[in-house]
Design an enzyme around this catalytic site. Structure first.
Site, PDB file in Angstrom:
ATOM      1  N   GLU A 124     -37.448 -18.454   9.894  1.00  0.00           N
ATOM      2  CA  GLU A 124     -37.879 -17.301   9.108  1.00  0.00           C
ATOM      3  C   GLU A 124     -36.656 -16.664   8.453  1.00  0.00           C
ATOM      4  O   GLU A 124     -35.513 -16.964   8.848  1.00  0.00           O
ATOM      5  CB  GLU A 124     -38.575 -16.276  10.015  1.00  0.00           C
ATOM      6  CG  GLU A 124     -39.838 -16.794  10.664  1.00  0.00           C
ATOM      7  CD  GLU A 124     -40.489 -15.782  11.599  1.00  0.00           C
ATOM      8  OE1 GLU A 124     -41.480 -16.148  12.240  1.00  0.00           O
ATOM      9  OE2 GLU A 124     -39.981 -14.630  11.681  1.00  0.00           O
ATOM     10  N   ILE A 154     -38.423 -24.260   5.010  1.00  0.00           N
ATOM     11  CA  ILE A 154     -39.410 -25.118   5.662  1.00  0.00           C
ATOM     12  C   ILE A 154     -39.482 -26.478   4.970  1.00  0.00           C
ATOM     13  O   ILE A 154     -39.647 -26.559   3.747  1.00  0.00           O
ATOM     14  CB  ILE A 154     -40.798 -24.443   5.662  1.00  0.00           C
ATOM     15  CG1 ILE A 154     -40.709 -23.053   6.311  1.00  0.00           C
ATOM     16  CG2 ILE A 154     -41.825 -25.318   6.364  1.00  0.00           C
ATOM     17  CD1 ILE A 154     -40.122 -23.043   7.705  1.00  0.00           C
ATOM     18  N   ARG A 237     -32.724 -33.995  17.477  1.00  0.00           N
ATOM     19  CA  ARG A 237     -31.304 -33.686  17.292  1.00  0.00           C
ATOM     20  C   ARG A 237     -30.411 -34.924  17.336  1.00  0.00           C
ATOM     21  O   ARG A 237     -29.525 -35.059  16.486  1.00  0.00           O
ATOM     22  CB  ARG A 237     -30.858 -32.638  18.311  1.00  0.00           C
ATOM     23  CG  ARG A 237     -31.145 -31.218  17.825  1.00  0.00           C
ATOM     24  CD  ARG A 237     -30.871 -30.164  18.854  1.00  0.00           C
ATOM     25  NE  ARG A 237     -31.132 -28.834  18.298  1.00  0.00           N
ATOM     26  CZ  ARG A 237     -31.468 -27.780  19.006  1.00  0.00           C
ATOM     27  NH1 ARG A 237     -31.579 -27.882  20.324  1.00  0.00           N
ATOM     28  NH2 ARG A 237     -31.693 -26.623  18.428  1.00  0.00           N
ATOM     29  N   GLN A 273       0.051 -47.440   3.325  1.00  0.00           N
ATOM     30  CA  GLN A 273      -0.182 -47.040   4.713  1.00  0.00           C
ATOM     31  C   GLN A 273      -0.991 -45.753   4.811  1.00  0.00           C
ATOM     32  O   GLN A 273      -1.873 -45.614   5.675  1.00  0.00           O
ATOM     33  CB  GLN A 273       1.148 -46.867   5.440  1.00  0.00           C
ATOM     34  CG  GLN A 273       0.985 -46.616   6.936  1.00  0.00           C
ATOM     35  CD  GLN A 273       2.316 -46.441   7.635  1.00  0.00           C
ATOM     36  OE1 GLN A 273       2.980 -45.433   7.462  1.00  0.00           O
ATOM     37  NE2 GLN A 273       2.720 -47.447   8.408  1.00  0.00           N
ATOM     38  N   GLU A 358     -31.818 -27.607  12.063  1.00  0.00           N
ATOM     39  CA  GLU A 358     -32.150 -27.970  13.451  1.00  0.00           C
ATOM     40  C   GLU A 358     -31.077 -27.494  14.434  1.00  0.00           C
ATOM     41  O   GLU A 358     -30.769 -28.149  15.424  1.00  0.00           O
ATOM     42  CB  GLU A 358     -32.405 -29.473  13.585  1.00  0.00           C
ATOM     43  CG  GLU A 358     -33.664 -29.921  12.858  1.00  0.00           C
ATOM     44  CD  GLU A 358     -34.017 -31.365  13.071  1.00  0.00           C
ATOM     45  OE1 GLU A 358     -33.864 -31.861  14.202  1.00  0.00           O
ATOM     46  OE2 GLU A 358     -34.440 -32.007  12.097  1.00  0.00           O
ATOM     47  N   GLY A 359     -30.506 -26.362  14.115  1.00  0.00           N
ATOM     48  CA  GLY A 359     -29.481 -25.764  14.959  1.00  0.00           C
ATOM     49  C   GLY A 359     -28.096 -26.003  14.384  1.00  0.00           C
ATOM     50  O   GLY A 359     -27.612 -27.141  14.373  1.00  0.00           O
TER      51      GLY A 359
END
Length: 391
Positions: A124, A154, A237, A273, A358-359
């Protein structure tokens, strides 16, 4: 510890899926409109059986799907993952009637009548990382509840055909007062709008103006919806980490090819390198992330302890690694990688979002630390925690 290693058949299948994603799914993705649901792409995923495989798989199989698709076509991976995120609560907590109504349509990826694009409506405007603080109100009525409020960020909104909506049924009860509802998009009072995001994902808002829901729409039990959300996120996750690994591997593939053939200062870039060491670092971090993701997924499938911590570690390390690898790949490619339409320009926009959704990475670190301290306190030789000092 769970032993995890891929069988030759799994490795071959992953490579076949990556190749197919490049040849067959990427052209469908390129015909789609950024930020909109690509129904032809979903139909193709359904015809291939990938949507059905996702819904019937364990965490490791889900990770292999997402990594392989992301390596070949991020849009196909995202289309599959968003369907999984919105549908997994129905698989895990839905009633027989709910499953019978929606799951066959999702598996088929139908784009016409009976279509079923799913949304996972948790976040939200004022409750993102702190999901237990959500405030979408579910007010009791004689027939059930009415949902009033707003959801933001969403997946597949506002085009989804149904949404798993998490609403507050008991005020002041924190995570214990949340109920999950399965809400079809044609319910009166439900509207929404698309959001123009950095990543070309279908993301939007949902507005609930007294949307009616009944007991038949509840997923699981009333006031136990937070568990439905967390069970879904614990499964997904590690697979967010797999998505990130797939992008990192795509960036690494492009970098190996570019530095082996691009000449500068009298030879290929790979002979410098500074370049070769950078590529070695990119490959090492990618492989470490990959193994951490597989370990977390295998632990989930085996029902081992510490799954939230392992899932958080996998998501944290893989998404942060992918950001590093893609950025390093852009640097080694130079200005060409910044041109609109270049693979790395696309990945550079795609790779940023998984560190948040998702966090966010900070939330994953909080989960990890909380479990570490809790486990340390339970050791037989742990020192007692001193009481707080008197003021």
């Amino acid at each position: 510890m769970t032993a995890f290693s891929l069988e030759p058949e799994q490795t071959a299948w992953c490579e076949e899926l990556r190749t197919f994603a490049v040849r067959e799914l990427r052209p469908l993705a390129e015909k789609g409109e950024p930020g909109r649901v690509n129904r032809p792409l979903l139909a193709a995923l359904g015809e291939l059986g990938l949507l059905g495989r996702m819904l019937g798989s364990g965490a490791l199989d889900l990770c292999l799907l997402r990594e392989s698709l992301a390596r070949g076509c991020t849009e196909a991976e995202t289309a599959l993952a968003l369907q999984g995120l919105g549908t997994t609560p129905v698989v895990q907590a839905g009633t027989p009637a709910q499953r019978e109504r929606w799951l066959p349509e999702v598996r088929a990826g139908r784009a016409g009548a009976g279509r079923a694009v799913a949304a996972f409506a948790l976040s939200e405007p004022g409750a993102g990382s702190d999901a237990a603080a959500l405030s979408l109100a579910a007010e009791h009525t004689t027939d059930g509840w009415r949902l009033t409020g707003e959801k933001c960020w969403i997946s597949n909104a506002p085009e989804a055909d149904f949404a798993v909506v998490f609403a507050r049924t008991t005020p002041g009860a924190g995570s214990r007062g949340i109920t999950a509802f399965l809400v079809p998009s044609d319910r009166p009072g439900l509207t929404g709008s698309a959001l123009d995001m950095l990543s070309p994902h279908p993301i939007g808002t949902l507005e609930f103006g007294g949307v009616p829901v009944t007991a038949d729409d509840v997923l699981g039990e009333p006031d136990r919806g937070f568990r439905v959300a967390m069970n879904t996120l614990n499964l997904f996750r590690p697979s967010v980490g797999a998505f990130a690994v797939g992008m990192a591997r795509a960036a690494l593939d492009a970098t190996l090819d570019h530095t082996a053939h691009r000449t500068a200062f009298g030879g290929p870039l790979s002979e410098l390198q500074a370049v070769s060491h950078q590529v070695a670092e990119m490959a090492t971090r990618t492989e470490a992330a990959r193994l951490l993701v597989y370990a977390a997924a295998a632990a989930y499938d085996a029902g081992e302890s510490g799954v939230p911590r392992r899932a958080a570690m996998a998501k944290l390390y893989a998404t942060e690694t992918a950001q590093y690898v893609v950025d390093a790949a852009v640097q080694l490619h130079g200005a060409r990688a910044l041109r609109r339409g270049h693979l790395l320009e696309h990945l550079y926009r795609e790779v940023r979002a998984p560190r948040i959704y998702e966090g966010a990475s900070e939330v994953q670190r909080t989960i990890i630390a909380k479990e570490l301290y809790a486990n340390a306190a339970q050791r037989p030789d742990a020192s007692p925690v001193p009481p707080p000092s008197a003021p």
